[in-house]
Enzyme design. Structure first.
Site, PDB file in Angstrom:
ATOM      1  N   ARG A 182       5.644   1.884  -8.175  1.00 34.20           N
ATOM      2  CA  ARG A 182       5.729   3.343  -8.279  1.00 34.20           C
ATOM      3  C   ARG A 182       6.776   3.728  -9.303  1.00 34.20           C
ATOM      4  O   ARG A 182       7.895   3.240  -9.251  1.00 34.20           O
ATOM      5  CB  ARG A 182       6.180   3.950  -6.940  1.00 34.20           C
ATOM      6  CG  ARG A 182       5.131   4.054  -5.937  1.00 34.20           C
ATOM      7  CD  ARG A 182       5.454   5.017  -4.824  1.00 34.20           C
ATOM      8  NE  ARG A 182       6.837   5.181  -4.415  1.00 34.20           N
ATOM      9  CZ  ARG A 182       7.241   6.080  -3.534  1.00 34.20           C
ATOM     10  NH1 ARG A 182       6.348   6.898  -2.995  1.00 34.20           N
ATOM     11  NH2 ARG A 182       8.495   6.178  -3.182  1.00 34.20           N
ATOM     12  N   THR A 198       7.986   9.953 -11.435  1.00 32.75           N
ATOM     13  CA  THR A 198       6.715  10.646 -11.150  1.00 32.75           C
ATOM     14  C   THR A 198       6.113  10.211  -9.817  1.00 32.75           C
ATOM     15  O   THR A 198       5.254  10.889  -9.272  1.00 32.75           O
ATOM     16  CB  THR A 198       5.675  10.344 -12.246  1.00 32.75           C
ATOM     17  OG1 THR A 198       5.355   8.932 -12.175  1.00 32.75           O
ATOM     18  CG2 THR A 198       6.201  10.671 -13.630  1.00 32.75           C
ATOM     19  N   ASP A 251      12.960   0.959   1.727  1.00 31.60           N
ATOM     20  CA  ASP A 251      12.067   0.341   0.740  1.00 31.60           C
ATOM     21  C   ASP A 251      11.557  -0.986   1.293  1.00 31.60           C
ATOM     22  O   ASP A 251      12.307  -1.959   1.425  1.00 31.60           O
ATOM     23  CB  ASP A 251      12.839   0.108  -0.567  1.00 31.60           C
ATOM     24  CG  ASP A 251      11.918  -0.377  -1.679  1.00 31.60           C
ATOM     25  OD1 ASP A 251      11.191  -1.372  -1.458  1.00 31.60           O
ATOM     26  OD2 ASP A 251      11.910   0.231  -2.753  1.00 31.60           O
ATOM     27  N   ASP A 293      11.997  -4.204  -0.899  1.00 24.59           N
ATOM     28  CA  ASP A 293      13.390  -4.674  -0.948  1.00 24.59           C
ATOM     29  C   ASP A 293      13.795  -5.318   0.379  1.00 24.59           C
ATOM     30  O   ASP A 293      14.521  -6.317   0.395  1.00 24.59           O
ATOM     31  CB  ASP A 293      14.332  -3.508  -1.268  1.00 24.59           C
ATOM     32  CG  ASP A 293      14.291  -3.133  -2.743  1.00 24.59           C
ATOM     33  OD1 ASP A 293      13.809  -3.951  -3.548  1.00 24.59           O
ATOM     34  OD2 ASP A 293      14.725  -2.026  -3.083  1.00 24.59           O
TER      35      ASP A 293
HETATM   36  C1  PRP Z   1       5.942   0.717  -2.216  1.00 28.30           C
HETATM   37  C2  PRP Z   1       5.024   0.312  -1.083  1.00 28.30           C
HETATM   38  C3  PRP Z   1       3.702   0.850  -1.567  1.00 28.30           C
HETATM   39  C4  PRP Z   1       4.090   2.102  -2.292  1.00 28.30           C
HETATM   40  C5  PRP Z   1       3.792   3.282  -1.428  1.00 28.30           C
HETATM   41  O1  PRP Z   1       5.826  -0.157  -3.265  1.00 28.30           O
HETATM   42  O2  PRP Z   1       5.007  -1.054  -0.811  1.00 28.30           O
HETATM   43  O3  PRP Z   1       3.012  -0.035  -2.423  1.00 28.30           O
HETATM   44  O4  PRP Z   1       5.498   2.023  -2.549  1.00 28.30           O
HETATM   45  O5  PRP Z   1       4.043   4.444  -2.092  1.00 28.30           O
HETATM   46  P1  PRP Z   1       2.891   5.467  -2.490  1.00 28.30           P
HETATM   47  O6  PRP Z   1       2.005   5.635  -1.297  1.00 28.30           O
HETATM   48  O7  PRP Z   1       3.669   6.723  -2.815  1.00 28.30           O
HETATM   49  O8  PRP Z   1       2.167   4.936  -3.682  1.00 28.30           O
HETATM   50  P2  PRP Z   1       6.755  -0.072  -4.570  1.00 28.30           P
HETATM   51  O9  PRP Z   1       6.064   0.724  -5.618  1.00 28.30           O
HETATM   52  O10 PRP Z   1       8.124   0.355  -4.175  1.00 28.30           O
HETATM   53  O11 PRP Z   1       6.748  -1.558  -5.083  1.00 28.30           O
HETATM   54  P3  PRP Z   1       7.283  -2.891  -4.389  1.00 28.30           P
HETATM   55  O12 PRP Z   1       6.364  -3.197  -3.225  1.00 28.30           O
HETATM   56  O13 PRP Z   1       7.165  -3.878  -5.479  1.00 28.30           O
HETATM   57  O14 PRP Z   1       8.694  -2.667  -3.929  1.00 28.30           O
HETATM   58  N1  URA Z   2       7.690   2.817  -0.453  1.00 26.44           N
HETATM   59  C1  URA Z   2       8.545   2.265   0.452  1.00 26.44           C
HETATM   60  O1  URA Z   2       8.782   1.053   0.434  1.00 26.44           O
HETATM   61  N2  URA Z   2       9.091   3.077   1.366  1.00 26.44           N
HETATM   62  C2  URA Z   2       8.847   4.398   1.407  1.00 26.44           C
HETATM   63  O2  URA Z   2       9.386   5.100   2.289  1.00 26.44           O
HETATM   64  C3  URA Z   2       7.978   4.939   0.449  1.00 26.44           C
HETATM   65  C4  URA Z   2       7.409   4.128  -0.468  1.00 26.44           C
END
Ligand code: PRP
Ligand code: URA
Length: 213
Positions: free
Chosen positions: A108, A112, A204, A207
């Site tokens: 993400r 944005t 997150d 993380d």
């Molecule tokens: C997080 C989570 C989803 C997304 C959800 O991933 O694991 O994939 O955000 O958010 P959304 O519904 O608003 O799209 P992130 O983009 O943080 O990547 P990561 O899993 O690599 O930490």
């Molecule tokens: N992605 C995450 O990992 N946590 C949130 O709360 C939203 C998006």
């Protein structure tokens, strides 16, 4: 069922609720977090696999021949949305050890909040498989919608999405974009904050699973 929509299931099992509370706690460390995400995925998978097809085969027990049910139908594929979705794969593979695994890499944008694709690979023939897309978090819904768009563009049809926590905003967006997709949610949380994080949420997920940041 959620709000009369048979394609949305908000899990109500006490074990799932209890384990989600463990994930939410700020003091839960990487090791425990990772293990509990996997356990939740397995418990949710038990529900999500309820409609698997069965066929009868003849077997022989120590006493006699008998016609008994075994799993039949489409071959499964588990497709985690990277990174955090990887944490759910092990739980589903415990239930479906022969499942193939695809990967969809999305992150993400911090400003944005829109998803950006960086890797995609799906097991063939994707059009004949029962597909389980997994990601612990459904926030704005952008990542889930983009992942399922991609799978459909490559021919995937029979798709189930599973997440541990959803925000109402993301659930609505996903359901509107893909009304044919079955959605399993561990818990429906209150809302998104201004940074598009789910509240109360668990922070997150990527993380916390991988111990980054
Ligand atoms: C997080 C989570 C989803 C997304 C959800 O991933 O694991 O994939 O955000 O958010 P959304 O519904 O608003 O799209 P992130 O983009 O943080 O990547 P990561 O899993 O690599 O930490
Ligand atoms: N992605 C995450 O990992 N946590 C949130 O709360 C939203 C998006």
């Amino acid at each position: 069922m959620y709000n009369g929509n048979e394609n949305i299931v908000i899990c109500d099992h006490p074990l799932i609720k209890h384990k989600i509370t463990m994930l939410r706690k700020i003091e839960t460390g990487t090791n425990e977090f990772r293990a509990v995400v996997e356990e939740i995925a397995m418990l949710m998978g038990y529900e999500a696999l309820r409609d698997l097809e069965l066929e009868e085969v003849e077997i022989e027990t120590p006493l006699e021949k008998a016609n008994c049910p075994v799993i039949a139908g489409k071959k499964p594929a588990v497709v985690p949305i990277l990174r955090a979705g990887l944490g759910m794969v092990g739980g589903l593979l415990k239930l479906m050890p022969a499942a193939k695994v695809g990967h969809i890499g999305l992150y993400r944008d911090e400003v944005t909040h829109e998803p950006h694709e960086y890797y995609c690979k799906l097991p063939a023939p994707i059009e004949l498989r029962k597909i389980f897309v997994v990601d612990p978090m459904l926030a704005t819904g952008g990542s889930a919608v983009a992942a399922i768009d991609f799978i459909k563009q490559h021919g995937g049809k029979d798709i189930t999405f599973m997440c541990v926590i959803a925000a109402p905003e993301g659930l609505e967006r996903l359901q509107k974009a893909h009304p044919d997709v079955k959605i399993f949610v561990g818990n429906l949380d209150r809302e998104l904050n201004e940074a598009a994080y789910i509240c109360p949420g668990l922070g997150d997920a990527g993380d916390r699973i991988f111990g980054t940041k």
